[in-house]
Design a protein around this motif. Structure first.
Motif, PDB file in Angstrom:
ATOM      1  N   ASP A  24       0.764  -1.334  -0.082  1.00  0.00           N
ATOM      2  CA  ASP A  24       0.239  -0.010  -0.112  1.00  0.00           C
ATOM      3  C   ASP A  24       0.852   1.282  -0.195  1.00  0.00           C
ATOM      4  O   ASP A  24       0.409   2.406  -0.482  1.00  0.00           O
ATOM      5  N   ASN A 106      -5.065   3.710   8.120  1.00  0.00           N
ATOM      6  CA  ASN A 106      -6.090   4.354   8.885  1.00  0.00           C
ATOM      7  C   ASN A 106      -6.029   5.748   9.432  1.00  0.00           C
ATOM      8  O   ASN A 106      -6.995   6.144  10.259  1.00  0.00           O
ATOM      9  N   GLU A 137      -5.313   8.699   2.694  1.00  0.00           N
ATOM     10  CA  GLU A 137      -6.262   8.008   2.616  1.00  0.00           C
ATOM     11  C   GLU A 137      -7.429   7.816   3.481  1.00  0.00           C
ATOM     12  O   GLU A 137      -7.201   7.815   4.629  1.00  0.00           O
ATOM     13  N   ARG A 139     -11.214   5.277   4.020  1.00  0.00           N
ATOM     14  CA  ARG A 139     -12.084   4.242   3.485  1.00  0.00           C
ATOM     15  C   ARG A 139     -13.450   4.691   3.253  1.00  0.00           C
ATOM     16  O   ARG A 139     -13.972   5.530   4.053  1.00  0.00           O
ATOM     17  N   ALA A 145     -16.422  -1.874   5.011  1.00  0.00           N
ATOM     18  CA  ALA A 145     -15.227  -2.553   5.164  1.00  0.00           C
ATOM     19  C   ALA A 145     -15.342  -3.467   6.285  1.00  0.00           C
ATOM     20  O   ALA A 145     -14.847  -4.550   6.566  1.00  0.00           O
ATOM     21  N   GLU A 225      -8.261   6.583  -6.333  1.00  0.00           N
ATOM     22  CA  GLU A 225      -8.476   5.261  -5.682  1.00  0.00           C
ATOM     23  C   GLU A 225      -7.132   4.742  -5.239  1.00  0.00           C
ATOM     24  O   GLU A 225      -6.176   4.720  -5.834  1.00  0.00           O
ATOM     25  N   ASP A 228      -4.330  -0.529  -3.972  1.00  0.00           N
ATOM     26  CA  ASP A 228      -4.511  -1.921  -3.419  1.00  0.00           C
ATOM     27  C   ASP A 228      -5.891  -2.242  -2.952  1.00  0.00           C
ATOM     28  O   ASP A 228      -6.078  -3.231  -2.556  1.00  0.00           O
ATOM     29  N   ARG A 229      -6.767  -1.326  -2.960  1.00  0.00           N
ATOM     30  CA  ARG A 229      -8.215  -1.240  -2.566  1.00  0.00           C
ATOM     31  C   ARG A 229      -9.115  -0.605  -3.523  1.00  0.00           C
ATOM     32  O   ARG A 229      -9.751   0.318  -2.808  1.00  0.00           O
ATOM     33  N   ARG A 232     -12.555   0.783  -2.811  1.00  0.00           N
ATOM     34  CA  ARG A 232     -12.956   0.615  -1.125  1.00  0.00           C
ATOM     35  C   ARG A 232     -12.465   1.893  -0.374  1.00  0.00           C
ATOM     36  O   ARG A 232     -12.717   2.216   0.621  1.00  0.00           O
ATOM     37  N   GLU A 233     -11.360   2.625  -1.257  1.00  0.00           N
ATOM     38  CA  GLU A 233     -10.792   3.681  -0.387  1.00  0.00           C
ATOM     39  C   GLU A 233     -10.722   4.903  -1.429  1.00  0.00           C
ATOM     40  O   GLU A 233     -10.487   4.901  -2.579  1.00  0.00           O
TER      41      GLU A 233
END
Length: 242
Positions: A24, A106, A137, A139, A145, A225, A228-229, A232-233
């Motif tokens: 990430d 996070n 970043e 989520r 999630a 975006e 790696d997700r 989702r993020e």
């Protein structure tokens, strides 16, 4: 206060072995290169993986974290002697100026109240040079999630040098509005010790984050975006105007 998972010496020591894939961070290294940043402040640097990675490339790095145990692990890593480590939060920062500020993983979601988040953004703005970049970043709340944060999906059993076999998993125990509370449980098989760590994250939506940046005078340059997700993020790129 930092969460037990970062502040407890036994948990800080096993943090990296439980999360060894830090691909990430590739996106953040690309951002550093994209904007030609020569100095970086990594807020919530944890065990220092990203800070040391940048230091190895000759970049001036400051690693900031409220957890002493995590910083102790960070200082044991290769290239750590090239990083300036600061124990505290963004509100504790001394007078300094950097080209780029990062909040990976996070970190941007640990600020639960609007006041905490606003004060942190203002502190970031103060240390950014005119034209400097903030990259972080968060989520997407609509991706939910936390629905996968349970023992079935997260259980790991890891053999850790100088520690032995450790099992760990996470369970969500409360979802209220935009706040998600969850508990990490780790068991050390060598002595049977079980250590739990409670955490809480706030899931802000795109409009809320964009507005909060605007209110402190940071301009949103891009919303990407997370590679790696995907889906989702968000990865926010904001800058301090000249």
């Amino acid at each position: 206060m930092a969460d037990e998972i970062f502040e407890n010496p036994r948990l800080a020591y096993i943090y990296d072995p439980f999360d060894p894939d830090r691909s990430d961070l590739d996106a953040y290294e690309s951002i550093v290169n994209e904007f030609g940043a020569n100095s970086v402040l990594d807020i919530g640097c944890g065990t220092g993986t990203f800070a040391c990675r940048l230091a190895a490339k000759g970049i001036e790095v400051i690693g900031l974290d409220p957890a002493k145990a995590s910083l102790k692990v960070a200082k044991s890593k290769q290239w750590s002697d090239r990083v300036t480590w600061i124990h505290g939060t963004a509100l504790d920062l001394p007078s300094l100026k950097v080209d780029l500020v990062t909040m990976t993983a996070n970190v941007a979601q640990v600020f639960l109240t609007d006041e905490e988040w606003n004060d942190t953004l203002l502190a970031i703005k103060r240390v950014l040079r005119p034209g400097g970049i903030l990259a972080f970043e968060t989520r997407k709340p609509e991706a939910q999630a936390w629905l996968n944060w349970n023992k079935t999906n997260t259980y790991k059993r890891v053999d850790i040098p100088k520690c032995g076999i450790v099992t760990g998993w996470v369970d969500v125990y409360d979802v209220r509005d935009s706040l998600v509370s969850f508990r990490w449980t780790y068991t050390f098989e060598n002595d049977g010790a079980t250590i739990m760590s409670d955490s809480k994250l706030r899931f802000r939506n795109l409009k809320e984050i964009t507005q909060s940046l605007k209110e402190v005078g940071l301009s949103v340059e891009d919303v990407r975006e997370a590679p790696d997700r995907l889906g989702r993020e968000y990865v926010f790129i904001a800058h301090r105007p000249d």
